[in-house]
Design a protein around this motif. Structure first.
Motif, PDB file in Angstrom:
ATOM      1  N   GLY A   1       0.762  -1.235   0.000  1.00  0.00           N
ATOM      2  CA  GLY A   1       0.000   0.000   0.000  1.00  0.00           C
ATOM      3  C   GLY A   1       0.791   1.283   0.000  1.00  0.00           C
ATOM      4  N   VAL A   2       2.089   1.232  -0.268  1.00  0.00           N
ATOM      5  CA  VAL A   2       2.856   2.477  -0.341  1.00  0.00           C
ATOM      6  C   VAL A   2       2.580   3.165  -1.670  1.00  0.00           C
ATOM      7  N   ASP A   3       2.940   4.442  -1.757  1.00  0.00           N
ATOM      8  CA  ASP A   3       2.640   5.225  -2.951  1.00  0.00           C
ATOM      9  C   ASP A   3       3.744   5.161  -3.998  1.00  0.00           C
ATOM     10  N   ILE A   4       4.985   5.258  -3.555  1.00  0.00           N
ATOM     11  CA  ILE A   4       6.117   5.318  -4.479  1.00  0.00           C
ATOM     12  C   ILE A   4       7.239   4.408  -3.972  1.00  0.00           C
ATOM     13  N   VAL A   5       7.840   3.662  -4.878  1.00  0.00           N
ATOM     14  CA  VAL A   5       9.015   2.847  -4.545  1.00  0.00           C
ATOM     15  C   VAL A   5      10.186   3.326  -5.392  1.00  0.00           C
ATOM     16  N   MET A   6      11.304   3.587  -4.733  1.00  0.00           N
ATOM     17  CA  MET A   6      12.511   4.016  -5.420  1.00  0.00           C
ATOM     18  C   MET A   6      13.537   2.891  -5.427  1.00  0.00           C
ATOM     19  N   HIS A   7      14.229   2.756  -6.557  1.00  0.00           N
ATOM     20  CA  HIS A   7      15.375   1.855  -6.635  1.00  0.00           C
ATOM     21  C   HIS A   7      16.564   2.616  -7.203  1.00  0.00           C
ATOM     22  N   SER A   8      17.722   2.400  -6.627  1.00  0.00           N
ATOM     23  CA  SER A   8      18.948   2.785  -7.310  1.00  0.00           C
ATOM     24  C   SER A   8      19.246   1.647  -8.286  1.00  0.00           C
ATOM     25  N   ILE A   9      18.909   1.845  -9.544  1.00  0.00           N
ATOM     26  CA  ILE A   9      19.102   0.820 -10.563  1.00  0.00           C
ATOM     27  C   ILE A   9      20.585   0.485 -10.716  1.00  0.00           C
ATOM     28  N   THR A  10      21.435   1.439 -10.332  1.00  0.00           N
ATOM     29  CA  THR A  10      22.881   1.247 -10.356  1.00  0.00           C
ATOM     30  C   THR A  10      23.293  -0.031  -9.642  1.00  0.00           C
ATOM     31  N   LYS A  11      22.536  -0.394  -8.613  1.00  0.00           N
ATOM     32  CA  LYS A  11      22.937  -1.494  -7.731  1.00  0.00           C
ATOM     33  C   LYS A  11      22.439  -2.841  -8.270  1.00  0.00           C
ATOM     34  N   TYR A  12      21.649  -3.562  -7.493  1.00  0.00           N
ATOM     35  CA  TYR A  12      21.279  -4.935  -7.854  1.00  0.00           C
ATOM     36  C   TYR A  12      20.513  -5.040  -9.171  1.00  0.00           C
ATOM     37  N   MET A  13      19.656  -4.085  -9.451  1.00  0.00           N
ATOM     38  CA  MET A  13      18.798  -4.205 -10.627  1.00  0.00           C
ATOM     39  C   MET A  13      19.634  -4.299 -11.909  1.00  0.00           C
ATOM     40  N   ASN A  14      20.691  -3.480 -11.989  1.00  0.00           N
ATOM     41  CA  ASN A  14      21.618  -3.595 -13.108  1.00  0.00           C
ATOM     42  C   ASN A  14      22.600  -4.735 -12.860  1.00  0.00           C
ATOM     43  N   GLY A  15      23.267  -4.700 -11.709  1.00  0.00           N
ATOM     44  CA  GLY A  15      24.045  -5.833 -11.249  1.00  0.00           C
ATOM     45  C   GLY A  15      25.438  -6.004 -11.804  1.00  0.00           C
ATOM     46  N   HIS A  16      25.860  -5.122 -12.729  1.00  0.00           N
ATOM     47  CA  HIS A  16      27.166  -5.301 -13.360  1.00  0.00           C
ATOM     48  C   HIS A  16      28.101  -4.111 -13.154  1.00  0.00           C
ATOM     49  N   SER A  17      27.725  -3.194 -12.276  1.00  0.00           N
ATOM     50  CA  SER A  17      28.579  -2.060 -11.897  1.00  0.00           C
ATOM     51  C   SER A  17      29.024  -1.220 -13.094  1.00  0.00           C
ATOM     52  N   ASP A  18      28.103  -1.012 -14.052  1.00  0.00           N
ATOM     53  CA  ASP A  18      28.480  -0.238 -15.228  1.00  0.00           C
ATOM     54  C   ASP A  18      27.379   0.714 -15.702  1.00  0.00           C
ATOM     55  N   VAL A  19      26.393   0.992 -14.840  1.00  0.00           N
ATOM     56  CA  VAL A  19      25.313   1.917 -15.204  1.00  0.00           C
ATOM     57  C   VAL A  19      24.965   2.775 -13.986  1.00  0.00           C
ATOM     58  N   LEU A  20      24.689   4.055 -14.222  1.00  0.00           N
ATOM     59  CA  LEU A  20      24.148   4.942 -13.192  1.00  0.00           C
ATOM     60  C   LEU A  20      22.705   5.266 -13.559  1.00  0.00           C
ATOM     61  N   MET A  21      21.758   4.832 -12.725  1.00  0.00           N
ATOM     62  CA  MET A  21      20.356   5.053 -13.060  1.00  0.00           C
ATOM     63  C   MET A  21      19.506   4.853 -11.807  1.00  0.00           C
ATOM     64  N   GLY A  22      18.331   5.475 -11.802  1.00  0.00           N
ATOM     65  CA  GLY A  22      17.378   5.276 -10.723  1.00  0.00           C
ATOM     66  C   GLY A  22      15.987   5.102 -11.291  1.00  0.00           C
ATOM     67  N   SER A  23      15.063   4.626 -10.473  1.00  0.00           N
ATOM     68  CA  SER A  23      13.685   4.460 -10.937  1.00  0.00           C
ATOM     69  C   SER A  23      12.706   4.780  -9.821  1.00  0.00           C
ATOM     70  N   LEU A  24      11.522   5.231 -10.226  1.00  0.00           N
ATOM     71  CA  LEU A  24      10.400   5.409  -9.311  1.00  0.00           C
ATOM     72  C   LEU A  24       9.234   4.606  -9.868  1.00  0.00           C
ATOM     73  N   ALA A  25       8.566   3.849  -8.996  1.00  0.00           N
ATOM     74  CA  ALA A  25       7.419   3.043  -9.410  1.00  0.00           C
ATOM     75  C   ALA A  25       6.220   3.391  -8.538  1.00  0.00           C
ATOM     76  N   THR A  26       5.034   3.390  -9.134  1.00  0.00           N
ATOM     77  CA  THR A  26       3.818   3.684  -8.384  1.00  0.00           C
ATOM     78  C   THR A  26       2.637   2.975  -9.028  1.00  0.00           C
ATOM     79  N   ASN A  27       1.617   2.713  -8.226  1.00  0.00           N
ATOM     80  CA  ASN A  27       0.351   2.162  -8.737  1.00  0.00           C
ATOM     81  C   ASN A  27      -0.689   3.248  -8.995  1.00  0.00           C
ATOM     82  N   ASP A  28      -0.336   4.494  -8.683  1.00  0.00           N
ATOM     83  CA  ASP A  28      -1.265   5.617  -8.775  1.00  0.00           C
ATOM     84  C   ASP A  28      -1.033   6.375 -10.077  1.00  0.00           C
ATOM     85  N   GLU A  29      -2.033   6.431 -10.956  1.00  0.00           N
ATOM     86  CA  GLU A  29      -1.874   7.077 -12.254  1.00  0.00           C
ATOM     87  C   GLU A  29      -1.585   8.575 -12.134  1.00  0.00           C
TER      88      GLU A  29
END
Length: 248
Positions: A51-79
């Protein structure tokens, strides 16, 4: 806005997301509830399901996983929130390059496989360190000795790839320990294929006041370890050799 991590950096304390969401919705229904889920990724925990509104990830870390990208993401279920985020992204120009997106897509394809290995290796290393005579205390949600082990079992699919621990001895000995590591590298980042260790008091948390550091348990002997995909026996041996070299 209420902002928190389910597993905090660097002491790996857990926040009861269910309790926080219930309390905020009762007291301040219109408040935005935001979670930094970088340490866990959607593979281990999905805050939007709580039930949270926004989830942030530093994509730089596990999501990318290869230590070669700088990126972030925000996810939400609210249009409505999604439209606001999209507007700010357009206005600020915070748009990743096509090649960076390609690189992250590559990493996401192996996220589950990598996370399983990170978690497995971290548990082996945490259990090894817990029995080491030169370690004062190990902080890892997967250990029975972890003060919030029950909460970890309730909220997490697995326990993650981050392990923090307090070295017995002085701050100088802790620094010597870090300098003597061979397989594990010294670095600010985390979540890549390689194992990285850092000293929060002089690195990620150096800007905090002494009072703030004391309050959250960041001392000159606290080490944060991002356990990578190397053989966990090799990692344990590296830690042991560096610890023994530091205590001479």
């Amino acid at each position: 806005m209420v902002w928190f991590e389910v597993v905090t950096n660097p002491t790996l304390k857990m926040t009861d997301i269910e309790a926080v969401v219930a309390l905020v919705r009762k007291k301040v229904p219109d408040a935005l509830i935001c979670v930094d889920n970088t340490f866990l990724t959607p593979y281990l925990h999905k805050p939007l399901d709580y039930g949270v509104d926004i989830v942030m990830h530093s994509i730089t870390k596990y999501m990318n996983g290869h230590s070669d990208v700088l990126m972030g993401s925000l996810a939400t279920n609210d249009e409505k929130i999604a439209e606001q985020i999209k507007f700010f992204q357009m206005a600020l120009g915070a748009v990743p390059s096509p090649f960076d997106c390609y690189m992250v897509q590559r990493g996401l394809k192996t996220l589950a496989i990598r996370l399983r290995e990170h978690c497995s290796n971290a548990k082996v290393v945490a259990e090894y360190l817990e029995g080491h005579p030169m370690i004062d205390k190990v902080l890892y949600p997967g250990l029975a000795s972890y003060s919030q082990h029950g909460l970890a079992n309730r909220l997490l699919k697995e326990y993650g790839g981050m392990v923090s621990f307090y070295v017995k001895g002085s701050g100088e000995q802790t620094r010597r320990f870090l300098k003597n590591l061979k397989i594990i590298s010294l670095g600010f980042s985390l979540g890549g294929y390689e194992s990285l260790a850092e000293l929060p008091i002089t690195m990620t948390h150096s800007q905090l006041s002494d009072e703030a550091k004391d309050a959250i348990g960041v001392t000159n002997t606290l080490v944060r370890l991002s356990v990578g995909l190397e053989n966990p026996t090799d990692l344990s041996k590296d830690l042991d050799r560096a610890l023994r070299a530091a205590m001479v």
